[in-house]
Design a protein around this motif. Structure first.
Motif, short mmCIF file in Angstrom:
data_model
loop_
_atom_site.label_atom_id
_atom_site.label_comp_id
_atom_site.label_asym_id
_atom_site.label_seq_id
_atom_site.Cartn_x
_atom_site.Cartn_y
_atom_site.Cartn_z
N TYR A 83 0.83 -1.21 0.00
CA TYR A 83 0.00 0.00 0.00
C TYR A 83 0.87 1.26 0.00
CZ TYR A 83 -2.94 3.65 2.01
OH TYR A 83 -3.59 4.84 2.26
N ARG A 130 3.18 -0.05 10.64
CA ARG A 130 2.87 0.76 9.47
C ARG A 130 3.70 2.05 9.47
NH1 ARG A 130 -2.17 1.37 10.39
NH2 ARG A 130 -2.90 -0.48 9.34
N THR A 131 3.78 2.67 10.66
CA THR A 131 4.55 3.91 10.77
C THR A 131 6.03 3.66 10.52
OG1 THR A 131 2.96 4.67 12.42
CG2 THR A 131 5.02 5.88 12.27
N ARG A 202 -2.14 18.44 -0.22
CA ARG A 202 -3.01 17.35 0.22
C ARG A 202 -4.46 17.70 -0.13
NH1 ARG A 202 0.02 13.18 0.97
NH2 ARG A 202 1.87 13.65 2.15
N ARG A 209 -9.20 13.16 6.97
CA ARG A 209 -8.94 11.84 7.56
C ARG A 209 -7.90 11.95 8.67
NH1 ARG A 209 -6.29 6.74 4.64
NH2 ARG A 209 -4.91 8.37 3.99
N ILE B 26 3.46 8.95 16.79
CA ILE B 26 2.79 9.13 15.49
C ILE B 26 1.64 8.14 15.36
CG2 ILE B 26 3.09 8.85 12.99
CD1 ILE B 26 4.54 11.26 13.68
N THR B 27 1.91 6.90 15.76
CA THR B 27 0.86 5.87 15.69
C THR B 27 -0.33 6.26 16.56
OG1 THR B 27 2.60 4.23 15.42
CG2 THR B 27 0.41 3.41 15.94
N VAL B 30 -2.26 8.95 14.86
CA VAL B 30 -3.06 8.42 13.75
C VAL B 30 -4.27 7.66 14.28
CG1 VAL B 30 -3.03 6.68 11.91
CG2 VAL B 30 -1.16 8.31 12.11
N GLU B 54 4.39 14.02 5.95
CA GLU B 54 4.42 12.95 4.94
C GLU B 54 4.33 11.58 5.63
OE1 GLU B 54 7.84 13.25 2.51
OE2 GLU B 54 7.25 11.62 1.18
N LEU B 55 5.03 11.46 6.74
CA LEU B 55 5.02 10.20 7.48
C LEU B 55 3.62 9.89 8.00
CD1 LEU B 55 6.71 7.90 8.59
CD2 LEU B 55 7.22 9.30 10.58
N VAL B 56 2.97 10.90 8.53
CA VAL B 56 1.61 10.70 9.05
C VAL B 56 0.67 10.29 7.92
CG1 VAL B 56 -0.40 11.93 9.97
CG2 VAL B 56 1.82 12.19 11.05
N ALA B 57 0.82 10.93 6.78
CA ALA B 57 -0.06 10.61 5.65
C ALA B 57 0.12 9.15 5.22
CB ALA B 57 0.23 11.54 4.48
N LEU B 58 1.37 8.68 5.25
CA LEU B 58 1.62 7.30 4.85
C LEU B 58 1.23 6.30 5.93
CD1 LEU B 58 5.09 7.60 3.09
CD2 LEU B 58 2.96 6.88 2.04
N SER B 59 1.17 6.78 7.16
CA SER B 59 0.91 5.87 8.28
C SER B 59 -0.57 5.55 8.46
CB SER B 59 1.42 6.47 9.59
OG SER B 59 2.81 6.64 9.53
N PHE B 60 -1.41 6.25 7.74
CA PHE B 60 -2.83 5.94 7.86
C PHE B 60 -3.16 4.64 7.15
CE2 PHE B 60 -3.64 10.08 9.52
CZ PHE B 60 -4.82 9.92 10.22
N PRO B 61 -4.02 3.84 7.76
CA PRO B 61 -4.43 2.63 7.06
C PRO B 61 -5.18 3.00 5.81
CG PRO B 61 -5.75 2.96 9.02
CD PRO B 61 -4.68 3.99 9.04
N ARG B 62 -5.17 2.08 4.85
CA ARG B 62 -5.84 2.41 3.59
C ARG B 62 -7.31 2.66 3.86
NH1 ARG B 62 -4.98 -2.69 -0.11
NH2 ARG B 62 -3.22 -3.05 1.24
#
Lengths: 289, 384
Positions: A83, A130-131, A202, A209, B26-27, B30, B54-62
């Motif tokens: 993903y 994930r992070t 963004r 979100r 960060i987790t 999120v 950027e890291l936060v944006a990528l760390s969100f689940p789909r």
């Protein structure tokens, strides 16, 4: 002891002493030293104790814990990597690299150091993975971008080096001061929304979100913020001795834009092949203009 | 969107030298499990640090994973494939029948209405008796017969095709198609569906519009829209009565139209898509049946302001100030106030978070960082 029993640490091969030590480390990291005991206990109770015990047992090399970890997170990790990278081979490479870090390949004082030892249980273990994956991806991406060769740049069509950075032009210091003052009056969330939208491009949905609100809320907030900022800056400029018209002009016409345009225009003219060609094109240009 | 002056955008790009939050923080950010103070600190840092944003944006689940697991929590009856297809066919029939009836009504209003309105009850009764005498075999066919589900599906499918294709046919051909159709099919499961979902009831009933066209309708002079819709349940004499009894067409069309309106909601429910939920800026609960294009406000027991929402299929939980916690297990049709108590302590603080991992297991977080956990859909609570 109650927290230990809730953590299922025994099942993962984690001793009560080791678990107690882990909890103390986490509290030391996030709470002040003189924090009352009751607050420390409340903080511990909010942690993901079971996942914390699992991660620390894995870091300690407990086989049973690794079995559980792989069963729960192996596939998820590859999914998350897919993903994030949106490319299968890169995703696999990224996930494998993180597995190596999680297992612990580096040695410190002869001991294997696992990345899982840094998990503190504040969020879910899956979210933490994930992070960490995202962090690894961002770092790798930047590293690779820095190492792109000239040949690759040429293949990608980047045949000309970027123009030298624009010289720093000192604008009216009153404008900067007024803008800084207006921005500093905003709360962190408002500045985050502005930066995400205007700097990072963004979408409203992405920002919404992140803040767990509806995107229409973000839309309204952006409009409101932009208008309020403009008003506050104009007021700041007038306080600094500008007339209303001067303040509006200072805000609308950015001197640096003019500088960039002039610079670009000058460069274009310098690159023009010859005067005769320019002269030949001139009538056509004048006709069209 | 209002544009920002470029100088403002440039001043926003101030780099930060502050320490970056670690992956755990960060987790937590999120997952919305940070306290208010820490959250503000993180947001302040994010406002200045592009890397962390950027890291936060990528760390969100789909996005799909973040949405309520609609597909996994479905009503048991919908798991039956035959009924699922049957329900889908019913929807097609509803739409087709409504459109057809509407067009037929427009085309034949003068003759149909005049004929229908000129009939007195006595004349109608005579026509029924004539119909009974002239076509007893057809009446026999009209007796209810319980079909197997697979037959029911075929029947619905064939009906759907006929009704939809009748759009292009003449009214007489429509009547002929209706004659050849089987009598109404009482499918127990389908009836159960209509009971369980109110919005769907209209759709199923509208479906019967096509299904209840009587085989013994040879006595019909013309096709009067809405007649079959208002026909009584399918016993033979009553069905014959329906064939000849004059019925006002307008209510039938109105009902068909209302069925169309309700159909949007029924379709969303039938295909397993629960409504989308959100809380507005002022804490009002809102619901959307069309993937967020339009939102309708949902009233919850007079409570106006909520701060937390958890939706899992048809199960909705909302929480607000002073321990206000409400639960709906039917997509917001009915609400129950839940008062969590554990060890004699009653939840009375402001609820700032509600999380349900499935229908039974959930956690309620209060502003004082208190957590209330349930493992039986709110019947009992535990406070860790």
């Amino acid at each position: 002891m109650e927290l230990y029993s809730r953590s299922n640490g025994a099942e993962f091969g984690l001793t009560p002493e080791a678990f107690d030590q882990t909890l103390r480390e986490v509290a030391k990291k996030y709470l002040p030293a003189d924090c009352p005991h009751i607050e420390v206990y409340q903080f511990w109770a909010t942690l993901r104790l079971e996942e914390l015990a699992l991660a620390r047992a894995c870091a300690a090399g407990q086989e049973r814990a690794w079995e559980v970890f792989l069963t729960r997170y192996r596939e998820k990790l590859y999914d998350i990597a897919g993903y994030i990278t949106r490319e299968a081979s890169t995703a696999r490479e990224l996930a494998d690299c993180l597995y190596a870090d999680l297992y612990g390949t580096t040695l410190r004082d002869g001991q294997r150091v696992s990345k899982l030892a840094s998990y503190t249980g504040r969020g879910s273990l899956e979210g933490w993975l994930r992070t960490v994956l995202a962090q690894e991806y961002v770092n790798r991406y930047r590293r690779q971008r820095r190492l792109v060769s000239l040949d690759e740049e040429s293949e990608e069509g980047v045949q000309f080096p970027a123009a030298t950075p624009e010289p720093v032009v000192v604008a009216d210091s009153r404008v900067n001061a007024a803008v800084d003052e207006a921005l500093s009056e905003l709360c962190g969330e408002d500045r985050f929304v502005l930066a995400s939208y205007y700097l990072d491009d963004r979408t409203l949905a992405e920002i919404a979100r992140t803040l767990h609100v509806h995107e229409s809320t973000i839309s309204r907030k952006l409009d409101k913020l932009a208008k309020a900022l403009r008003k506050r800056i104009l007021a700041g400029l007038r306080q600094r001795g500008m007339s209303r018209q001067q303040a509006q002009e200072a805000l609308e016409v950015d001197v640096r834009d003019l500088q960039v345009n002039i610079r670009g225009r000058l460069m274009q003219e310098a690159a023009t092949p010859s005067f005769s060609e320019k002269k030949a094109k001139a009538p056509a240009g004048e006709a069209s203009g | 969107m209002t544009e920002l002056p470029k100088v403002v955008v440039q001043r926003l790009q101030t780099a930060t030298n502050a320490v970056h939050p670690d992956p755990d923080v960060i987790t937590s950010f999120v997952e919305k499990s940070l306290g208010e103070r820490e959250r503000d600190q993180v947001l302040g840092h994010l406002a200045e640090c592009r890397n962390c944003r950027e890291l936060v944006a990528l760390s969100f689940p789909r996005h799909e994973a973040a949405l309520p697991a609609a597909a996994s929590v479905r009503p048991a009856w919908l798991a039956w494939p035959v009924l699922r297809w049957g329900a889908l066919a019913a929807c097609v029939v509803v739409v087709g029948a409504a459109v057809t009836l509407h067009r037929q009504f427009r085309a034949s209003v003068p003759s149909g209405l005049s004929a229908g309105r000129s009939d007195t009850p006595r004349v109608a009764q005579e026509r029924v008796q004539t119909a009974l005498r002239s076509d007893t075999s057809a009446v026999e066919k009209a007796k209810p017969s319980f079909l197997q589900p697979s037959e029911a599906k075929q029947d619905l499918d064939s009906l759907a095709k006929k009704v939809v294709s009748a759009d292009k046919e003449s009214p007489k051909r429509m009547v002929a198609a209706a004659k050849t159709a089987k009598p109404p099919v009482p499918v127990p499961g389908l009836r159960d569906q209509s009971r369980s979902i109110p919005a769907q009831t209209e759709a199923v009933e509208a479906d019967s519009t096509a299904a209840r066209v009587n085989p013994s309708s040879t006595a019909m002079d013309e096709f009067v829209p809405g007649r079959a819709k208002d026909a009584p349940p399918p016993s033979a004499p009553e069905a014959a009565m329906a064939a000849g009894a004059p019925m006002p067409a307008k209510p039938a069309v109105a009902m068909a139209q209302s069925a169309l309106v309700a159909n949007k909601r029924a379709l969303a429910t039938l295909v397993g898509l629960p409504p989308r939920w959100t809380l507005s800026a002022d804490g009002t609960l809102q619901r959307s049946f069309d993937s967020g294009r339009t939102w309708e406000t949902v009233s919850v027991a007079g409570q106006a302001s909520f701060r937390a929402l958890a939706a899992d299929g048809l199960e909705i939980w909302v929480g607000g100030p002073k321990g206000a916690l409400y639960h709906s297990s039917d997509a917001g049709q009915h609400w129950t106030q839940v008062q969590p108590t554990a060890n004699g302590e009653v939840l009375s603080g402001d609820i700032i978070g509600v999380e349900f991992t499935d229908r039974l297991h959930g956690t309620v977080t209060t502003s004082g960082q208190g957590k209330w956990i349930t493992a039986d859909s709110g019947q009992s609570w535990e406070k860790p």
